[in-house]
Design a protein around this motif. Structure first.
Motif, short mmCIF file in Angstrom:
data_model
loop_
_atom_site.label_atom_id
_atom_site.label_comp_id
_atom_site.label_asym_id
_atom_site.label_seq_id
_atom_site.Cartn_x
_atom_site.Cartn_y
_atom_site.Cartn_z
N GLU A 104 3.88 -12.95 -11.92
CA GLU A 104 2.98 -11.89 -11.39
C GLU A 104 3.53 -11.80 -9.51
OE1 GLU A 104 1.87 -13.66 -13.03
OE2 GLU A 104 0.87 -12.20 -14.88
N LEU A 105 3.66 -13.06 -9.01
CA LEU A 105 3.94 -13.69 -8.40
C LEU A 105 4.95 -13.05 -7.81
CD1 LEU A 105 3.67 -14.92 -4.81
CD2 LEU A 105 3.49 -16.90 -5.42
N LYS A 106 6.27 -13.66 -8.26
CA LYS A 106 7.91 -13.45 -8.13
C LYS A 106 7.98 -11.85 -7.82
CE LYS A 106 9.20 -17.61 -10.29
NZ LYS A 106 10.02 -18.00 -11.24
N GLN A 107 6.96 -11.05 -8.74
CA GLN A 107 7.40 -9.56 -9.24
C GLN A 107 6.34 -8.72 -7.72
OE1 GLN A 107 5.54 -9.22 -12.53
NE2 GLN A 107 7.01 -8.54 -13.59
N GLN A 108 5.83 -9.44 -7.11
CA GLN A 108 5.99 -9.53 -5.82
C GLN A 108 6.26 -8.43 -5.20
OE1 GLN A 108 1.50 -11.14 -4.71
NE2 GLN A 108 0.78 -9.68 -4.10
N LEU A 109 6.95 -10.57 -4.92
CA LEU A 109 7.69 -11.06 -3.81
C LEU A 109 8.96 -9.87 -3.49
CD1 LEU A 109 6.73 -14.63 -3.80
CD2 LEU A 109 6.30 -13.03 -1.92
N THR A 110 9.48 -9.59 -5.17
CA THR A 110 10.47 -8.85 -4.94
C THR A 110 10.47 -7.72 -5.08
OG1 THR A 110 11.30 -10.42 -7.12
CG2 THR A 110 12.08 -7.98 -6.90
N PHE A 111 9.09 -6.62 -5.18
CA PHE A 111 8.14 -5.72 -4.44
C PHE A 111 8.37 -5.22 -3.59
CE2 PHE A 111 5.85 -1.95 -3.73
CZ PHE A 111 6.41 -1.00 -3.94
N ARG A 112 8.04 -6.48 -2.64
CA ARG A 112 8.36 -6.69 -0.86
C ARG A 112 9.04 -6.49 -0.46
NH1 ARG A 112 3.64 -11.03 0.34
NH2 ARG A 112 1.52 -10.45 -0.67
N LEU A 113 10.07 -7.48 -0.80
CA LEU A 113 12.01 -7.83 -0.58
C LEU A 113 12.31 -6.20 -0.74
CD1 LEU A 113 14.44 -9.06 0.32
CD2 LEU A 113 14.73 -9.28 -2.18
N GLN A 114 12.66 -5.42 -1.65
CA GLN A 114 12.94 -4.13 -1.57
C GLN A 114 12.63 -3.01 -0.66
OE1 GLN A 114 15.53 -3.56 -4.12
NE2 GLN A 114 16.05 -2.12 -2.50
N ALA A 115 11.30 -3.26 -0.42
CA ALA A 115 10.65 -1.82 -0.49
C ALA A 115 10.26 -2.46 1.65
CB ALA A 115 8.76 -2.27 0.10
N ALA A 116 10.64 -3.38 1.90
CA ALA A 116 11.22 -3.94 3.17
C ALA A 116 12.52 -3.60 3.31
CB ALA A 116 11.08 -5.27 3.88
N ILE A 117 13.70 -3.57 3.08
CA ILE A 117 14.55 -2.69 2.97
C ILE A 117 14.77 -1.50 3.28
CG2 ILE A 117 17.09 -3.67 2.01
CD1 ILE A 117 15.74 -6.33 3.11
#
Length: 218
Positions: A104-117
């Motif tokens: 869940e944490l990895k998915q959250q961080l991945t979502f944050r990364l894509q959103a920020a980019i």
């Protein structure tokens, strides 16, 4: 929701009913010091810093609360000087927890990364590219992406147009126009003419750190 901050002095809350606030004034008046206080990089000698949240109707949605530094992002003047990693991806994820995390944490961080980019328009840049080889404008985009990874309530920018050529300056202004729809921005700048169309509220800081709400000079 939109945010507001309080002065570090023992005075009433200074409300920002906006998404883009700008502080201007003479060099040495204390503008950058104020940003450091809001970001938790320095501690006030007295008083406290609070945040007030407002709804779309301009009315408070809850009581003021202490501003948590972890909810504040800050982009310094010439932020590219602080890049440490060898690739864009490593730079954006530099602050990620290195220990094993849940799916869940990895998915959250991945979502944050894509959103920020996506938010800063870096989705066309290879993530294995060396940050130091980016143009000035894209280096500022990367610095913004790093802060947006934390999903801040307040994003502070110190002279975001400094040192950029005219095209990069125009690109950054366009980017800030987009970002003000997503996060409350508080900017310190001498580039008043270029940023004026974005500003919802502005303050002049006089020598000694005294803030006074004032329209931008024409």
């Amino acid at each position: 929701m939109k945010s507001a901050f309080a002065s570090v002095r023992k005075v009433p809350i200074v409300a920002i009913f906006c998404s883009f606030g700008l502080i201007f004034g003479r060099s040495g008046s204390g503008k950058t010091t104020l940003l450091q206080l809001l970001a938790g990089l320095s501690s006030p000698s007295s008083g406290s810093i609070e945040i007030q949240r407002y709804g779309s109707d301009g009315k408070p949605t809850q009581s003021p609360e202490l501003l948590r530094p972890e909810r504040v992002g800050i982009v310094f003047q010439f932020p590219e000087r602080y890049f440490l990693a060898q690739t864009v991806l490593e730079e954006v994820t530099f602050g990620w927890p290195r220990q094993r995390g849940s799916i869940e944490l990895k998915q959250q961080l991945t979502f944050r990364l894509q959103a920020a980019i996506n938010s800063v328009g870096l989705n066309g840049i290879p993530l294995d590219k060396d940050p130091k080889t980016l143009s000035g404008g894209y280096k500022r985009r990367l610095a913004l992406a790093i802060q947006l990874m934390q999903v801040p309530d307040l994003l502070l920018l110190d002279e975001p147009l400094a040192g950029l050529d005219w095209k990069a300056r125009a690109d950054v202004v366009k980017l800030l126009k987009h970002l003000k729809k997503e996060v409350t921005l508080l900017v310190v700048s001498h580039d008043l003419k270029e940023l004026a169309p974005l500003v919802d509220q502005s303050w002049r800081m006089d020598m000694g750190g005294f803030l006074k709400e004032e329209p931008l000079p024409v």
